[in-house]
Design an enzyme around this catalytic site. Structure first.
Site, PDB file in Angstrom:
ATOM      1  N   SER A  98       5.497   2.986  15.230  1.00 58.30           N
ATOM      2  CA  SER A  98       6.808   2.032  15.807  1.00 58.30           C
ATOM      3  C   SER A  98       6.100   0.563  15.656  1.00 58.30           C
ATOM      4  CB  SER A  98       6.822   2.408  17.412  1.00 58.30           C
ATOM      5  OG  SER A  98       5.460   2.100  18.004  1.00 58.30           O
ATOM      6  N   THR A 100       3.704  -0.605  17.569  1.00 54.84           N
ATOM      7  CA  THR A 100       3.297  -1.109  19.029  1.00 54.84           C
ATOM      8  C   THR A 100       2.067  -1.662  18.873  1.00 54.84           C
ATOM      9  OG1 THR A 100       4.675   0.859  19.806  1.00 54.84           O
ATOM     10  CG2 THR A 100       2.757   0.070  21.219  1.00 54.84           C
ATOM     11  N   ASN A 125       2.695  -8.071  28.798  1.00 62.85           N
ATOM     12  CA  ASN A 125       3.672  -7.183  28.857  1.00 62.85           C
ATOM     13  C   ASN A 125       4.707  -7.677  29.710  1.00 62.85           C
ATOM     14  OD1 ASN A 125       1.349  -5.173  28.718  1.00 62.85           O
ATOM     15  ND2 ASN A 125       2.855  -4.235  27.927  1.00 62.85           N
ATOM     16  N   SER A 133      10.971  -4.270  23.421  1.00 64.05           N
ATOM     17  CA  SER A 133      10.302  -3.280  22.977  1.00 64.05           C
ATOM     18  C   SER A 133       9.705  -3.492  21.649  1.00 64.05           C
ATOM     19  CB  SER A 133      11.017  -2.392  23.179  1.00 64.05           C
ATOM     20  OG  SER A 133      10.460  -1.008  22.683  1.00 64.05           O
ATOM     21  N   SER A 134       8.432  -2.607  21.545  1.00 66.84           N
ATOM     22  CA  SER A 134       8.068  -2.665  20.143  1.00 66.84           C
ATOM     23  C   SER A 134       9.049  -2.135  19.252  1.00 66.84           C
ATOM     24  CB  SER A 134       6.828  -1.588  19.984  1.00 66.84           C
ATOM     25  OG  SER A 134       5.736  -2.226  20.820  1.00 66.84           O
ATOM     26  N   THR A 181      17.617  -0.274 -32.478  1.00 66.07           N
ATOM     27  CA  THR A 181      17.970   1.091 -31.439  1.00 66.07           C
ATOM     28  C   THR A 181      17.137   2.072 -32.032  1.00 66.07           C
ATOM     29  OG1 THR A 181      19.717   1.828 -32.935  1.00 66.07           O
ATOM     30  CG2 THR A 181      20.454   0.204 -31.289  1.00 66.07           C
ATOM     31  N   HIS A 182      16.523   2.768 -30.758  1.00 64.57           N
ATOM     32  CA  HIS A 182      15.483   3.953 -30.926  1.00 64.57           C
ATOM     33  C   HIS A 182      14.316   3.412 -31.512  1.00 64.57           C
ATOM     34  CE1 HIS A 182      18.769   6.920 -30.034  1.00 64.57           C
ATOM     35  NE2 HIS A 182      19.368   6.241 -30.862  1.00 64.57           N
ATOM     36  N   SER A 312     -10.157 -10.108 -26.129  1.00 71.36           N
ATOM     37  CA  SER A 312     -11.222  -9.099 -26.164  1.00 71.36           C
ATOM     38  C   SER A 312     -12.452  -9.613 -25.942  1.00 71.36           C
ATOM     39  CB  SER A 312     -10.863  -8.617 -27.561  1.00 71.36           C
ATOM     40  OG  SER A 312     -12.092  -7.509 -27.528  1.00 71.36           O
ATOM     41  N   LYS A 318      -9.024 -12.432 -30.881  1.00 71.34           N
ATOM     42  CA  LYS A 318      -7.983 -11.524 -30.420  1.00 71.34           C
ATOM     43  C   LYS A 318      -7.027 -12.181 -29.268  1.00 71.34           C
ATOM     44  CE  LYS A 318      -6.738  -6.491 -29.685  1.00 71.34           C
ATOM     45  NZ  LYS A 318      -5.762  -6.657 -29.050  1.00 71.34           N
ATOM     46  N   GLU A 325       2.242  -8.277 -19.746  1.00 68.28           N
ATOM     47  CA  GLU A 325       1.243  -7.116 -19.221  1.00 68.28           C
ATOM     48  C   GLU A 325       1.267  -7.216 -17.560  1.00 68.28           C
ATOM     49  OE1 GLU A 325      -1.290  -6.333 -23.215  1.00 68.28           O
ATOM     50  OE2 GLU A 325      -2.184  -7.256 -21.473  1.00 68.28           O
TER      51      GLU A 325
END
Length: 458
Positions: A98, A100, A125, A133-134, A181-182, A312, A318, A325
């Site tokens: 909850s 609490t 309280n 209330s919680s 495509t593909h 790298s 590189k 990423e």
């Protein structure tokens, strides 16, 4: 060595660090839940404190607590929010379902500070938690924190991403590239057509996200323990939402049915699902960028992303597509967070959902991750990439699939024969078509013009 003081709650006495603003119930939670070492998100704790402040002001207006006490509580909240307040909220994410423990953590810290300000005891309280209330303040804080993050961070970030893509699309409209495509060669497209897909994806997601704001800004507060509103003033929900709305400049309202907001987390699940959809779109964009940038010699090499860091530790020179990423990893995390929230959303047992803290944590994390990475993707990848026109033309001139444009004239089978020959011999399609059809060079140049082929039609 840490010095301790003795605190007491309904279960008895407990040792608490002498300088801690919290008291016994928070310390019990610290002792009971040494699980992840991660506390609730700062945005959530901030929302919880703002909810406590709004509750105190509302209760004062409704003559439920003295005005000077409400002022002290409000001042305590402002004091915390102006400082490094997270040190006072160490309760683990994986706690009572909850929330609490987090609620009492806030109650105890504010009681300590408000008592010092007021010069007399303020109860965690009886005063800080008055009319609450919680079971309603935690769902409310989930909605508040998420609404703030969506309104102030995610929506502006997505709009910035859309605007950046649209601007880049205009600047690359003249470039024609091989469609795929593909992952295989297909008919040509303008580079702007590829980018406009990205913008449209994010734009549609943004619309769906904005449609959820109304539900997100409807709150459980006032339902107290189970939704009936026991121990809360009948006008508390309205007064609370009015106070909070004025404070934040975001329009909150009481839920039509407070039981629903306490017993379920369907809005959080819906929001998480939309965040997952945004992540799916961003993953597509990130992967398209990575493929287009691949190489630079042995890959597609259609674009060159901005070089941001060495790629790298062993291969000099590189450079890697680090922003796409990072974006892809963010998307994976958001999708995983959604799975957790989906399971947690099913834990609305009768009148209370009992996985609220993990819902709050994952939801805030997803919103913040997507907000941050959208801006990075826009500014450090999309806005700054350079088109390599030589690579585009090299692939385009040899693309056998251009022969598709000849289907209506020479037929599919003849066109397929020409395409296979061109591919086998590594020759431009126009040369093979000229040798194997009655069409003149001029007619073929017109029919196979890549720019014309991106416009559709016959």
């Amino acid at each position: 060595m840490t010095e301790f003081r003795t605190e007491k709650d309904s279960m008895g006495e407990l040792q608490v660090p002498v300088d801690a603003l919290y008291a016994a119930q928070t310390q019990r939670a610290i002792n009971n839940f040494p699980i992840s070492g991660k506390s609730m998100p700062e945005s959530f704790i901030r929302a919880l404190l703002l909810a406590k402040q709004s509750a105190a002001i509302a209760n004062s207006k409704l003559d439920q607590i003295p005005t000077d006490m409400a002022d002290a509580i409000s001042q305590a909240v402002d004091t915390l929010l102006s400082d490094n307040f997270m040190q006072h909220f160490p309760v683990d994410i994986y706690q009572t379902g909850s929330g609490t423990s987090s609620n009492m953590n806030a109650n105890e810290v504010l009681a300590t500070l408000a008592s010092e300000i007021l010069g007399k005891p303020v109860s965690a309280n009886d005063h800080i938690n008055y009319g609450q209330s919680s079971n309603d303040i935690i769902p409310t804080s989930i909605h508040i924190s998420s609404a703030i993050e969506v309104h102030t961070n995610l929506i502006p970030s997505l709009k910035h991403l859309i605007e950046t893509i649209r601007k880049k699309s205009l600047s690359v409209d003249s470039y024609i590239k091989t469609g795929r495509t593909h992952l295989m060669d297909a008919m040509p497209v303008r580079m702007s057509q590829s980018l406009d897909v990205w913008a449209d994806q994010i734009e549609e997601n943004l619309g769906h996200l904005e449609n959820l704001q109304n539900s997100l800004q409807s709150l459980a507060q006032g339902g107290t323990a189970v939704g009936t509103g026991i121990n809360a003033h009948p006008d508390f929900s309205d007064a609370f939402c009015q106070t909070l709305s004025e404070k934040l400049g975001i329009q909150f309202k009481p839920a039509k049915n407070l039981f629903t907001r306490i017993g379920s987390q369907d809005t959080a699940v819906s929001l998480s699902g939309q965040l997952k959809s945004i992540a799916v779109s961003i993953m597509k964009i990130a992967n398209d960028l990575r493929w287009m940038n691949s190489g630079p010699l042995a890959g597609l090499g259609e674009i060159e992303l901005q070089a941001l860091q060495p790629g790298s530790s062993i291969m000099p020179g590189k450079v890697n597509p680090v922003i796409p990423e990072a974006a892809a990893m963010v998307c994976a995390q958001v999708i995983g967070n959604d799975a957790t929230i989906t399971v947690a959303g099913q834990s609305g047992n009768f009148e209370l959902n009992v996985m609220l803290p993990v819902v709050a944590s994952n939801l805030i994390e997803s919103i913040q991750l997507l907000s941050n990475v959208s801006r990075l993707l826009a500014d450090k990848a999309i806005a700054t990439f350079v088109v390599r026109e030589d690579k585009l033309q090299e692939a385009l001139s040899k693309n056998p699939i251009l022969v598709t444009a000849l289907n209506p004239i020479i037929g599919y089978l003849k066109a397929a024969e020409i395409a296979k020959t061109a591919y086998a011999q590594g020759r431009p399609i126009i040369d093979v078509a000229e040798e194997n059809t009655d069409l003149s060079r001029a007619e073929l140049e017109k029919l196979l013009n890549p720019t014309k082929l991106t416009q559709g039609g016959l």
